[in-house]
Design a protein around this motif. Structure first.
Motif, short mmCIF file in Angstrom:
data_model
loop_
_atom_site.label_atom_id
_atom_site.label_comp_id
_atom_site.label_asym_id
_atom_site.label_seq_id
_atom_site.Cartn_x
_atom_site.Cartn_y
_atom_site.Cartn_z
N ARG A 120 0.83 -1.20 0.00
CA ARG A 120 0.00 0.00 0.00
C ARG A 120 0.87 1.26 0.00
NH1 ARG A 120 -4.84 -1.44 4.28
NH2 ARG A 120 -5.87 -2.99 2.96
N ALA A 121 1.95 1.23 0.80
CA ALA A 121 2.84 2.40 0.85
C ALA A 121 3.50 2.63 -0.50
CB ALA A 121 3.89 2.21 1.94
N LEU A 122 3.93 1.56 -1.16
CA LEU A 122 4.55 1.70 -2.48
C LEU A 122 3.54 2.18 -3.52
CD1 LEU A 122 6.86 -1.45 -2.58
CD2 LEU A 122 7.54 0.94 -2.32
N ASP A 123 2.30 1.69 -3.44
CA ASP A 123 1.26 2.15 -4.36
C ASP A 123 0.97 3.64 -4.15
OD1 ASP A 123 1.03 -0.34 -5.50
OD2 ASP A 123 -0.75 -0.93 -4.33
N ARG A 124 0.96 4.06 -2.88
CA ARG A 124 0.72 5.47 -2.58
C ARG A 124 1.85 6.33 -3.14
NH1 ARG A 124 1.10 5.51 2.84
NH2 ARG A 124 -0.57 3.98 2.91
N LEU A 125 3.10 5.89 -2.99
CA LEU A 125 4.23 6.64 -3.55
C LEU A 125 4.17 6.70 -5.07
CD1 LEU A 125 7.23 5.42 -1.35
CD2 LEU A 125 6.21 7.69 -1.41
N ALA A 126 3.78 5.60 -5.69
CA ALA A 126 3.69 5.57 -7.15
C ALA A 126 2.59 6.51 -7.64
CB ALA A 126 3.43 4.16 -7.64
N GLU B 279 1.49 9.17 -6.08
CA GLU B 279 1.97 10.54 -5.84
C GLU B 279 2.92 10.97 -6.96
OE1 GLU B 279 1.80 13.12 -3.53
OE2 GLU B 279 -0.06 12.13 -2.91
N LYS B 280 3.78 10.07 -7.36
CA LYS B 280 4.73 10.38 -8.44
C LYS B 280 3.99 10.65 -9.74
CE LYS B 280 8.99 8.57 -10.42
NZ LYS B 280 9.93 7.45 -10.45
N VAL B 281 3.01 9.82 -10.06
CA VAL B 281 2.23 10.02 -11.28
C VAL B 281 1.46 11.32 -11.21
CG1 VAL B 281 0.27 9.10 -12.63
CG2 VAL B 281 2.10 7.58 -11.85
N ARG B 282 0.88 11.62 -10.04
CA ARG B 282 0.12 12.88 -9.87
C ARG B 282 1.02 14.09 -10.08
NH1 ARG B 282 -0.59 16.52 -6.09
NH2 ARG B 282 0.60 15.37 -4.52
N LYS B 283 2.26 14.05 -9.53
CA LYS B 283 3.21 15.16 -9.70
C LYS B 283 3.61 15.30 -11.15
CE LYS B 283 5.16 15.29 -5.07
NZ LYS B 283 6.37 15.10 -4.27
N GLN B 284 3.79 14.19 -11.85
CA GLN B 284 4.16 14.26 -13.27
C GLN B 284 3.02 14.87 -14.11
OE1 GLN B 284 5.32 10.30 -14.42
NE2 GLN B 284 7.42 10.55 -13.68
N ILE B 285 1.78 14.49 -13.76
CA ILE B 285 0.64 15.03 -14.49
C ILE B 285 0.48 16.52 -14.20
CG2 ILE B 285 -1.90 14.97 -14.67
CD1 ILE B 285 -1.70 11.95 -14.29
N GLU B 286 0.70 16.96 -12.96
CA GLU B 286 0.59 18.37 -12.60
C GLU B 286 1.66 19.22 -13.28
OE1 GLU B 286 0.75 18.63 -8.37
OE2 GLU B 286 -1.34 18.01 -8.11
N SER B 287 2.82 18.63 -13.50
CA SER B 287 3.90 19.41 -14.12
C SER B 287 3.69 19.62 -15.61
CB SER B 287 5.25 18.71 -13.88
OG SER B 287 5.30 17.50 -14.61
N ILE B 288 2.76 18.91 -16.21
CA ILE B 288 2.52 19.07 -17.65
C ILE B 288 1.70 20.27 -17.96
CG2 ILE B 288 1.45 18.05 -19.69
CD1 ILE B 288 2.14 15.34 -18.63
#
Length: 169
Positions: free
Chosen positions: A152-158, A160-169
């Motif tokens: 669950r912790a790894l899924d949450r980190l993944a 978050e990473k995807v969300r940050k990548q989408i926000e930076s676009i």
């Protein structure tokens, strides 16, 4: 430029030649020293093995070994009393009680002897088995929960990473 020691030996008096000879002497003594050390270790171990075999065969009389072995190891036997827990007094006086704490009475019909033999209690073995099974099951449950929490912790980190990548676009 690489120069071999053999080509330099023709030039006498050179300091390089003396270095080559010194290097050759130290290289030759290494494998010989190792071989000597291994040979000494081998003979030492061989000497210990021969010494143990001599001491184990010395002083043993075949008559003593026959009388020292219990009758239940040499001949057929009948169990007179089933396996039971030793009392405190028996545990201190009988050698058979020391190993497991349980003893059974043995009759040897050929030699007409009654001896005691160490045994294992079925109830004690069963409780030890179920304690082991319980420990294994509880450990597997703990590790399964840890794996789920880690996933669950790894899924949450993944995410978050995807969300940050989408926000930076």
């Amino acid at each position: 430029m690489l120069v071999s020691c053999e080509s330099l030996e023709s030039q006498e008096g050179s300091s390089i030649v003396s270095r080559c000879r010194d290097r050759a002497r130290t290289q030759d003594s290494g494998p010989r020293g190792l071989l000597l050390l291994l040979t000494l270790i081998y003979f030492f171990m061989l000497n210990i093995g021969l010494g143990e075999s001599r001491t184990s065969s010395e002083g043993k009389d075949s008559v003593n070994t026959i009388t020292a072995t219990p009758c239940w190891q040499v001949e057929q036997f009948v169990v007179a009393e089933e396996c039971q827990k030793c009392t405190l007094f028996e545990a201190k006086t009988q050698g058979a009680c020391i190993r497991t704490g349980f003893v059974e009475k043995i009759n040897c019909p050929e030699s007409n002897k009654e001896e005691y033999k160490s045994c294992r209690s079925v109830l004690v073995e069963e409780t030890l088995f179920w304690k082991f099974e319980g420990a294994v099951m509880s450990l597997s449950l703990v590790f399964a929960v840890l794996v789920i929490l880690r996933q669950r912790a790894l899924d949450r980190l993944a995410s978050e990473k995807v969300r940050k990548q989408i926000e930076s676009i």
